[in-house]
Every structure is written in structure tokens, then in C-alpha cells.
Design a protein around this motif. Structure first.
Motif, PDB file in Angstrom:
ATOM      1  N   ASN A   1      55.037  37.030  31.431  1.00 16.23           N
ATOM      2  CA  ASN A   1      55.031  38.427  31.857  1.00 16.23           C
ATOM      3  C   ASN A   1      53.656  38.822  32.382  1.00 16.23           C
ATOM      4  O   ASN A   1      53.543  39.498  33.423  1.00 16.23           O
ATOM      5  N   GLU A   2      52.614  38.408  31.676  1.00 16.48           N
ATOM      6  CA  GLU A   2      51.252  38.755  32.095  1.00 16.48           C
ATOM      7  C   GLU A   2      50.898  38.085  33.426  1.00 16.48           C
ATOM      8  O   GLU A   2      50.262  38.697  34.291  1.00 16.48           O
ATOM      9  N   ARG A   3      51.326  36.847  33.608  1.00 16.97           N
ATOM     10  CA  ARG A   3      51.099  36.171  34.892  1.00 16.97           C
ATOM     11  C   ARG A   3      51.837  36.892  36.018  1.00 16.97           C
ATOM     12  O   ARG A   3      51.315  37.035  37.126  1.00 16.97           O
ATOM     13  N   ALA A   4      53.054  37.358  35.733  1.00 14.25           N
ATOM     14  CA  ALA A   4      53.832  38.059  36.748  1.00 14.25           C
ATOM     15  C   ALA A   4      53.150  39.368  37.161  1.00 14.25           C
ATOM     16  O   ALA A   4      53.117  39.715  38.353  1.00 14.25           O
ATOM     17  N   VAL A   5      52.587  40.090  36.179  1.00 10.09           N
ATOM     18  CA  VAL A   5      51.887  41.334  36.492  1.00 10.09           C
ATOM     19  C   VAL A   5      50.667  41.043  37.355  1.00 10.09           C
ATOM     20  O   VAL A   5      50.392  41.755  38.336  1.00 10.09           O
ATOM     21  N   LEU A   6      49.927  39.994  37.029  1.00 11.12           N
ATOM     22  CA  LEU A   6      48.761  39.633  37.832  1.00 11.12           C
ATOM     23  C   LEU A   6      49.162  39.264  39.257  1.00 11.12           C
ATOM     24  O   LEU A   6      48.487  39.638  40.224  1.00 11.12           O
ATOM     25  N   ARG A   7      50.258  38.518  39.395  1.00  9.81           N
ATOM     26  CA  ARG A   7      50.720  38.156  40.733  1.00  9.81           C
ATOM     27  C   ARG A   7      51.102  39.404  41.528  1.00  9.81           C
ATOM     28  O   ARG A   7      50.782  39.529  42.716  1.00  9.81           O
ATOM     29  N   GLU A   8      51.777  40.334  40.863  1.00  9.05           N
ATOM     30  CA  GLU A   8      52.181  41.570  41.533  1.00  9.05           C
ATOM     31  C   GLU A   8      50.959  42.368  41.987  1.00  9.05           C
ATOM     32  O   GLU A   8      50.919  42.890  43.109  1.00  9.05           O
ATOM     33  N   LEU A   9      49.964  42.447  41.121  1.00 11.27           N
ATOM     34  CA  LEU A   9      48.744  43.174  41.472  1.00 11.27           C
ATOM     35  C   LEU A   9      48.011  42.501  42.627  1.00 11.27           C
ATOM     36  O   LEU A   9      47.475  43.168  43.512  1.00 11.27           O
ATOM     37  N   SER A  10      47.988  41.180  42.627  1.00 12.89           N
ATOM     38  CA  SER A  10      47.270  40.450  43.684  1.00 12.89           C
ATOM     39  C   SER A  10      47.953  40.596  45.040  1.00 12.89           C
ATOM     40  O   SER A  10      47.318  40.422  46.084  1.00 12.89           O
ATOM     41  N   GLU A  11      49.251  40.929  45.013  1.00  9.30           N
ATOM     42  CA  GLU A  11      49.979  41.148  46.267  1.00  9.30           C
ATOM     43  C   GLU A  11      49.787  42.572  46.791  1.00  9.30           C
ATOM     44  O   GLU A  11      50.048  42.847  47.963  1.00  9.30           O
ATOM     45  N   MET A  12      49.335  43.475  45.924  1.00  4.31           N
ATOM     46  CA  MET A  12      49.118  44.866  46.326  1.00  4.31           C
ATOM     47  C   MET A  12      47.837  45.043  47.118  1.00  4.31           C
ATOM     48  O   MET A  12      47.741  45.933  47.967  1.00  4.31           O
ATOM     49  N   ALA A  13      46.828  44.223  46.810  1.00  6.70           N
ATOM     50  CA  ALA A  13      45.509  44.434  47.395  1.00  6.70           C
ATOM     51  C   ALA A  13      44.737  43.115  47.434  1.00  6.70           C
ATOM     52  O   ALA A  13      45.083  42.152  46.740  1.00  6.70           O
ATOM     53  N   GLU A  14      43.694  43.102  48.229  1.00  7.47           N
ATOM     54  CA  GLU A  14      42.774  41.958  48.229  1.00  7.47           C
ATOM     55  C   GLU A  14      42.011  41.953  46.904  1.00  7.47           C
ATOM     56  O   GLU A  14      41.433  42.964  46.512  1.00  7.47           O
ATOM     57  N   TRP A  15      42.014  40.807  46.222  1.00  2.67           N
ATOM     58  CA  TRP A  15      41.296  40.701  44.952  1.00  2.67           C
ATOM     59  C   TRP A  15      40.011  39.912  45.151  1.00  2.67           C
ATOM     60  O   TRP A  15      40.007  38.863  45.801  1.00  2.67           O
ATOM     61  N   ILE A  16      38.940  40.406  44.556  1.00  2.00           N
ATOM     62  CA  ILE A  16      37.672  39.679  44.522  1.00  2.00           C
ATOM     63  C   ILE A  16      37.287  39.507  43.060  1.00  2.00           C
ATOM     64  O   ILE A  16      37.097  40.488  42.328  1.00  2.00           O
ATOM     65  N   TRP A  17      37.238  38.250  42.623  1.00  5.65           N
ATOM     66  CA  TRP A  17      36.875  37.922  41.240  1.00  5.65           C
ATOM     67  C   TRP A  17      35.407  37.517  41.224  1.00  5.65           C
ATOM     68  O   TRP A  17      35.016  36.509  41.793  1.00  5.65           O
ATOM     69  N   ILE A  18      34.556  38.321  40.573  1.00  4.39           N
ATOM     70  CA  ILE A  18      33.151  37.971  40.398  1.00  4.39           C
ATOM     71  C   ILE A  18      33.026  37.050  39.187  1.00  4.39           C
ATOM     72  O   ILE A  18      33.627  37.299  38.141  1.00  4.39           O
ATOM     73  N   GLU A  19      32.263  35.993  39.341  1.00  6.18           N
ATOM     74  CA  GLU A  19      32.066  35.057  38.235  1.00  6.18           C
ATOM     75  C   GLU A  19      31.231  35.707  37.135  1.00  6.18           C
ATOM     76  O   GLU A  19      30.231  36.381  37.405  1.00  6.18           O
ATOM     77  N   GLY A  20      31.634  35.506  35.882  1.00  2.00           N
ATOM     78  CA  GLY A  20      30.889  36.033  34.746  1.00  2.00           C
ATOM     79  C   GLY A  20      30.357  34.915  33.883  1.00  2.00           C
ATOM     80  O   GLY A  20      30.614  33.734  34.124  1.00  2.00           O
ATOM     81  N   ASN A  21      29.617  35.266  32.848  1.00  5.27           N
ATOM     82  CA  ASN A  21      29.088  34.233  31.950  1.00  5.27           C
ATOM     83  C   ASN A  21      30.190  33.677  31.046  1.00  5.27           C
ATOM     84  O   ASN A  21      30.126  32.539  30.600  1.00  5.27           O
ATOM     85  N   HIS A  22      31.252  34.463  30.781  1.00  2.00           N
ATOM     86  CA  HIS A  22      32.379  33.968  29.993  1.00  2.00           C
ATOM     87  C   HIS A  22      33.344  33.147  30.842  1.00  2.00           C
ATOM     88  O   HIS A  22      34.045  32.284  30.317  1.00  2.00           O
ATOM     89  N   ASP A  23      33.424  33.475  32.129  1.00  2.48           N
ATOM     90  CA  ASP A  23      34.388  32.786  33.007  1.00  2.48           C
ATOM     91  C   ASP A  23      33.713  32.390  34.326  1.00  2.48           C
ATOM     92  O   ASP A  23      34.024  32.937  35.383  1.00  2.48           O
TER      93      ASP A  23
END
Length: 223
Positions: free
Chosen positions: A95-117
């Protein structure tokens, strides 16, 4: 119905909206910004014997989705530490993966790298980068130790203590002097660093404000 108590400010000549949820909205660029989501922090703690309700990721995603529907952004920026550890993405349920996929289809996503990830999973889609400059602003996870006009960063999870009528509360906040800004952590299980601590105070070369998150609005308070 969503009751707006958001606050508009200027940062390095750009007009921004501080949302009472802890998100940042840049209307001119149709850009929604979140810091320190820390997905799967609850399951990370559970593995070490610290049992917390395992619903933090779902709660955070629900809040993101509500804001995305409200603002209809063309771009979403996650300012690093979106995942609490290197394999947190593998612990997301379907379910959580599906929500992320839906959100990523709504807009351009930019993931900034963090110290945890430092290496967000590639299946997320979008763009992964250490920082990005847009207009008069630059977005990164770790605040620069040097003067950085237009910088918007996360990492420090600012909070402020406010006393009124003999009662004190400690709440998440934005911190800004009009030149640069540190966003509050958006994740459900994130702690905080007081704005009077040196790590935060030292970032600002002039008087700065704590923009404290209330239940329905943002309050500007002298830090």
C-alpha cells in the motif's frame, strides 16, 4: 475543509508559504518541499527492541498526499533523510509503495540525498541529487557552515519552546533570517533540536525567527 493558517515570507527575494503542517510551498515554481520524512523509523526501532506503533510511514504519506491534493504541485522536493536507514525502502508494504507511485505520477520528484539515505532506491523514480538550485534558492540536506543566501536545508529538525500565560509548549518550527532557512522535520517519529542550540544559532549571521507550527497556523516568534 482545510483551514489555512499558513504564513507567507520572503527568502532571498523569493516569496514562500510556510504551511502549518511543516511543509514549504513555493507558488511561483509550483514546488512543494518536505524535510526529513524518515520513512520506516518505527520498524527500525522495532528491530532494536524499541517497540513503536508501526504506522509512521503510512501516517506521513497520508499527510503528504493531502498536501499534494491541496496545492497540486508540479514539483516535489524531499530534502534528504526521506528513509530512516539504507534498507528502509525494502520494508515498505504494498500500500505504501502504491501511494508513493501515485504521488510520483502527480509531479516531478527530486530526492535530495541525506546522511541516513545517501543512496535512495532507484525504483522510486524521479531525480536523485545531492543538491539543486532553482531560481534564487538552493535546496540541500545539510546546512552549509558558511553564509549561504537562498539556502533551504533540513537535517537539524528545529523546534522552539514557547511560553504563554504560564504554559510552555515545545513545537516544531521553521528557522529563518530571510537569507536562509532550515525546515522542520516532517516525519511522524522525528525529534527536534532547540533553535537556541549552537548548531542552529550559528547558521544565521543576523537576528532570525522561529516560525512555530501550531494546530492550525504558523506563529512567528523571536528565536
Amino acid at each position: 475543509m482545510r483551514v489555512s493558517g499558513d504564513l507567507n515570507i520572503r527568502l532571498n527575494e523569493e516569496e514562500l508559504t510556510l504551511d502549518a503542517s511543516g511543509a514549504l510551498w513555493w507558488a511561483a515554481e509550483r514546488t512543494l518541499v518536505f524535510a526529513d520524512l524518515h520513512f520506516e523509523k518505527g520498524s527500525s526501532f522495532a528491530r532494536s527492541g524499541q517497540l513503536l506503533p508501526p504506522y509512521d510511514t503510512r501516517s506521513t504519506l497520508t499527510r503528504i498526499a493531502a498536501l499534494a491534493r491541496h496545492y497540486t504541485p508540479e514539483r516535489i522536493i524531499a530534502l534528504g533523510d526521506s528513509f530512516h536507514d539504507r534498507d528502509a525502502a525494502d520494508r515498505l508494504d504494498n500500500n505504501e509503495r502504491a501511494v508513493l507511485r501515485e504521488l510520483s505520477e502527480m509531479a516531478e520528484w527530486i530526492w535530495i540525498e541525506g546522511n541516513h539515505d545517501p543512496e535512495p532506491p532507484k525504483w522510486l523514480g524521479g531525480t536523485v541529487t545531492s543538491e539543486i538550485a532553482i531560481g534564487g534558492l538552493i535546496f540541500r540536506h545539510l546546512p552549509s557552515p558558511h553564509p549561504a543566501p537562498g539556502e533551504i536545508a533540513g537535517h537539524l529538525h528545529p523546534v522552539a519552546k514557547v511560553t504563554r500565560r504560564g504554559r510552555s509548549i515545545r513545537a516544531r518550527c521553521f528557522a529563518s533570517d530571510g537569507h536562509r532557512m532550515v525546515l522542520p522535520a516532517f516525519g511522524a517519529y522525528t525529534g527536534g533540536l532547540d533553535v537556541q542550540e549552537e548548531a542552529l544559532r550559528s547558521l544565521f549571521t543576523r537576528t532570525f525567527l522561529a516560525y512555530v507550527l501550531g494546530a492550525r497556523r504558523v506563529y512567528a516568534v523571536a528565536a
